[in-house]
Design a protein around this motif. Sequence first.
Motif, short mmCIF file in Angstrom:
data_model
loop_
_atom_site.label_atom_id
_atom_site.label_comp_id
_atom_site.label_asym_id
_atom_site.label_seq_id
_atom_site.Cartn_x
_atom_site.Cartn_y
_atom_site.Cartn_z
N GLY A 1 0.83 -1.21 0.00
CA GLY A 1 0.00 0.00 0.00
C GLY A 1 0.86 1.26 0.00
N ILE A 2 1.88 1.27 0.84
CA ILE A 2 2.80 2.41 0.89
C ILE A 2 3.60 2.50 -0.41
CG2 ILE A 2 4.85 3.29 2.07
CD1 ILE A 2 3.66 2.15 4.67
N LEU A 3 3.98 1.34 -0.96
CA LEU A 3 4.71 1.32 -2.23
C LEU A 3 3.83 1.84 -3.37
CD1 LEU A 3 7.48 0.43 -3.41
CD2 LEU A 3 6.38 -1.75 -4.00
N GLY A 4 2.55 1.50 -3.33
CA GLY A 4 1.63 2.00 -4.34
C GLY A 4 1.50 3.51 -4.27
N GLY A 5 1.51 4.06 -3.04
CA GLY A 5 1.49 5.52 -2.90
C GLY A 5 2.73 6.16 -3.48
N MET A 6 3.88 5.52 -3.28
CA MET A 6 5.12 6.05 -3.84
C MET A 6 5.09 5.99 -5.37
SD MET A 6 9.06 4.86 -3.11
CE MET A 6 8.94 5.33 -1.38
N ALA A 7 4.52 4.90 -5.90
CA ALA A 7 4.42 4.78 -7.36
C ALA A 7 3.54 5.89 -7.93
CB ALA A 7 3.84 3.41 -7.72
N ALA A 8 2.47 6.25 -7.21
CA ALA A 8 1.60 7.34 -7.65
C ALA A 8 2.37 8.66 -7.66
CB ALA A 8 0.37 7.43 -6.75
N CYS A 9 3.24 8.84 -6.67
CA CYS A 9 4.05 10.06 -6.63
C CYS A 9 5.02 10.11 -7.81
CB CYS A 9 4.83 10.14 -5.32
SG CYS A 9 3.80 10.41 -3.87
N ILE A 10 5.62 8.98 -8.11
CA ILE A 10 6.63 8.93 -9.18
C ILE A 10 6.01 9.14 -10.56
CG2 ILE A 10 8.31 7.45 -10.36
CD1 ILE A 10 8.85 6.13 -7.63
N TYR A 11 4.92 8.41 -10.83
CA TYR A 11 4.35 8.44 -12.17
C TYR A 11 3.25 9.49 -12.34
CZ TYR A 11 6.89 4.09 -12.73
OH TYR A 11 7.89 3.14 -12.80
N GLY A 12 2.72 9.98 -11.22
CA GLY A 12 1.68 11.01 -11.33
C GLY A 12 2.14 12.39 -10.96
N GLY A 13 3.30 12.48 -10.34
CA GLY A 13 3.84 13.79 -9.97
C GLY A 13 3.07 14.47 -8.85
N TYR A 14 2.40 13.67 -7.99
CA TYR A 14 1.60 14.27 -6.93
C TYR A 14 2.44 14.75 -5.75
CZ TYR A 14 -2.25 12.31 -9.55
OH TYR A 14 -3.13 12.01 -10.56
N SER A 15 3.63 14.22 -5.63
CA SER A 15 4.57 14.64 -4.59
C SER A 15 5.94 14.10 -4.98
CB SER A 15 4.15 14.10 -3.22
OG SER A 15 5.10 14.44 -2.22
N SER A 16 6.97 14.77 -4.51
CA SER A 16 8.30 14.25 -4.79
C SER A 16 8.57 13.06 -3.87
CB SER A 16 9.36 15.34 -4.57
OG SER A 16 9.42 15.70 -3.20
N VAL A 17 9.43 12.17 -4.33
CA VAL A 17 9.76 10.98 -3.53
C VAL A 17 10.39 11.36 -2.19
CG1 VAL A 17 11.13 8.87 -3.45
CG2 VAL A 17 9.90 9.48 -5.54
N PRO A 18 11.34 12.33 -2.16
CA PRO A 18 11.90 12.72 -0.85
C PRO A 18 10.83 13.24 0.12
CG PRO A 18 13.33 13.49 -2.60
CD PRO A 18 12.08 12.97 -3.26
#
Length: 245
Positions: free
Chosen positions: A153-170
Amino acid sequence: MTYLHNIGTYFLMIAEMFRKPTKWSVMRTLIFKDINDLVISSLGIIAFISFFVGGVITIQTALNISNPLIPKYLVGFATRQSVVLEFAPTFTSIIMAGKVGSFITSSIGTMRVTEQIDALEVMGINSINYLVFPKVIALLFYPFAIAIGMFLGILGGMAACIYGGYSSVPDYILGLQTDFDSFHVIYSFIKTFTFAFVLATIPAYHGYYMKGGALEVGKASTTSFVWTSVVIILLNYISTDVMLG
């Protein structure tokens, strides 16, 4: 009065489950079979749902943060809290009430309809211990599946940040680390163990004590799903109020 009778019968079934245990050589085989049927076979659906729900939580949180004064790391913080505290332990268990619960009810109910349970009793086997106890032990491994669900679930949120640009990974990782309380994870696993016991016993009760034919097996499966979900929600409220209130 019917509800009180059913509750009393349920607790009698639990007590009977520990009386006159089946030989360990037989029980071990049953436990491994139930671990495969109930836990391992559920990993795929848990992984799929957890990953994409984590992404959805991240997207919705990011889209609702419109004030520039609100830090972006709150996206990761909200995703972590939602997944760890509620989604992974509670809502996944409700989904499993449909998959695992229906499987348990239908398999035991079919044995009742075909008189296989009566045959076990004639052979001097404690049918409740033989049928229900292995499922209870097997679902003690259910929290491991929930741990995988939390991670994905947390990894899916990170994937959304990476591919959707909703937040930076840091910023997302900073949110995951912000105000982390290890007791929240302990709380989630305590709930999960409780839900695992419910997932094993309530569907088994409805399957074991059903009456009728093949049509009633389907009705019993539906009823077990409803009551298992209701009990999980009530236990979730009680455990949250006791441990976090």
